[in-house]
Write a protein that holds these residues in place. Structure first.
Motif, PDB file in Angstrom:
ATOM      1  N   LYS A   9     -58.827  61.361  19.289  1.00 17.17           N
ATOM      2  CA  LYS A   9     -57.780  62.159  18.650  1.00 17.17           C
ATOM      3  C   LYS A   9     -56.475  61.370  18.490  1.00 17.17           C
ATOM      4  CE  LYS A   9     -55.487  66.597  18.982  1.00 17.17           C
ATOM      5  NZ  LYS A   9     -55.531  67.912  19.574  1.00 17.17           N
ATOM      6  N   PHE A  10     -56.242  60.409  19.388  1.00 16.95           N
ATOM      7  CA  PHE A  10     -54.997  59.641  19.355  1.00 16.95           C
ATOM      8  C   PHE A  10     -55.184  58.208  18.859  1.00 16.95           C
ATOM      9  CE2 PHE A  10     -53.969  62.787  22.770  1.00 16.95           C
ATOM     10  CZ  PHE A  10     -53.046  63.491  22.020  1.00 16.95           C
ATOM     11  N   GLN A  29     -46.672  64.883  22.851  1.00 15.39           N
ATOM     12  CA  GLN A  29     -47.934  65.227  22.191  1.00 15.39           C
ATOM     13  C   GLN A  29     -49.128  64.833  23.071  1.00 15.39           C
ATOM     14  OE1 GLN A  29     -48.391  63.254  18.409  1.00 15.39           O
ATOM     15  NE2 GLN A  29     -50.360  64.210  17.983  1.00 15.39           N
ATOM     16  N   ILE A  30     -49.106  63.634  23.622  1.00 18.73           N
ATOM     17  CA  ILE A  30     -50.201  63.163  24.471  1.00 18.73           C
ATOM     18  C   ILE A  30     -50.260  63.983  25.757  1.00 18.73           C
ATOM     19  CG2 ILE A  30     -51.064  61.212  25.832  1.00 18.73           C
ATOM     20  CD1 ILE A  30     -49.809  59.382  23.622  1.00 18.73           C
ATOM     21  N   GLN A  32     -49.257  67.028  26.344  1.00 18.80           N
ATOM     22  CA  GLN A  32     -49.750  68.381  26.083  1.00 18.80           C
ATOM     23  C   GLN A  32     -51.260  68.386  25.890  1.00 18.80           C
ATOM     24  OE1 GLN A  32     -47.265  69.576  22.774  1.00 18.80           O
ATOM     25  NE2 GLN A  32     -45.777  70.566  24.125  1.00 18.80           N
ATOM     26  N   GLU A  33     -51.775  67.384  25.213  1.00 17.42           N
ATOM     27  CA  GLU A  33     -53.217  67.309  24.991  1.00 17.42           C
ATOM     28  C   GLU A  33     -53.965  67.012  26.297  1.00 17.42           C
ATOM     29  OE1 GLU A  33     -56.873  67.421  23.206  1.00 17.42           O
ATOM     30  OE2 GLU A  33     -54.975  67.998  22.300  1.00 17.42           O
ATOM     31  N   ASN A  35     -53.028  67.758  29.339  1.00 14.13           N
ATOM     32  CA  ASN A  35     -52.954  68.982  30.139  1.00 14.13           C
ATOM     33  C   ASN A  35     -53.293  68.756  31.610  1.00 14.13           C
ATOM     34  OD1 ASN A  35     -52.542  71.703  30.645  1.00 14.13           O
ATOM     35  ND2 ASN A  35     -54.656  72.240  30.179  1.00 14.13           N
TER      36      ASN A  35
END
Length: 193
Positions: A9-10, A29-30, A32-33, A35
């Protein structure tokens, strides 16, 4: 604990820059993904000894040494379960490139908790066998897992003062029992599994 991650995804985000630092927006962003609690650092590192292989280095604040005080107590701790679940999810998705020795210890403790009954545990010995040396590519002040991204960890644990378990942990997270022995002052008494 440091981890190297290769998350599809990244891929564009990781490969679009050569600076090791992510912007604040990218870090958010990273994070949050991913988690997971306790992220202390996120950066881009190149672990490709020939062709470039850019991955995300994630440093997580853990208290692995205190886990060894009594890992059975941890079975009910939500943070412990979440960390183990998160690591296993990364392994299953093949997004975990590598764990450092602290990460190997977390995975070893989880293995022991699921395969043995015990009241006390101590880590008796640990060895790291690095399979590559990228120190020529990684600045000296960045001396973590990125300098030796692929390794095999051999760790020995004493359970209840009379059982030794020798575990092999691949940097990719796989844990295997090498041997287990019962304490015998006169000879090695190997347990059969």
């Amino acid at each position: 604990m440091e981890l190297l991650l290769d998350i599809d995804k990244f891929a564009d985000l990781v490969n679009e820059g050569w600076d090791s630092a992510f912007t604040e927006e990218e870090q958010l962003q990273i994070s949050q993904e991913l988690n997971v609690d306790g992220i202390a650092e996120l950066r881009r590192v190149n672990i490709g000894p020939g062709a470039d292989l850019l991955v995300i280095l994630v440093a997580i604040n853990t208290i692995v040494d205190s886990f060894l005080v009594g890992s059975k107590l941890l079975e009910g701790v939500v943070g412990w379960k979440k960390l183990i679940g998160w690591l296993k999810k990364l392994m299953k998705a093949e997004e975990l490139v590598s764990v450092d020795e602290a990460g190997a210890t977390v995975l070893a403790l989880d293995y022991l908790a699921h395969h043995y009954d015990y009241d006390t545990i101590t880590k008796e010995d640990a060895h790291t066998i690095p399979f590559n040396d990228l120190s020529y590519m990684i600045p000296a002040n960045k001396n973590g897992i990125a300098r030796h991204p692929h390794a095999y960890y051999v760790q020995t644990y004493l359970l209840d003062g009379d059982r030794y378990c020798v575990l092999g942990i691949k940097s990719t997270g796989e844990v295997n029992l090498i041997k287990s022995f019962r304490f015998n002052p006169y000879a090695l008494q190997e347990e059969k599994h």
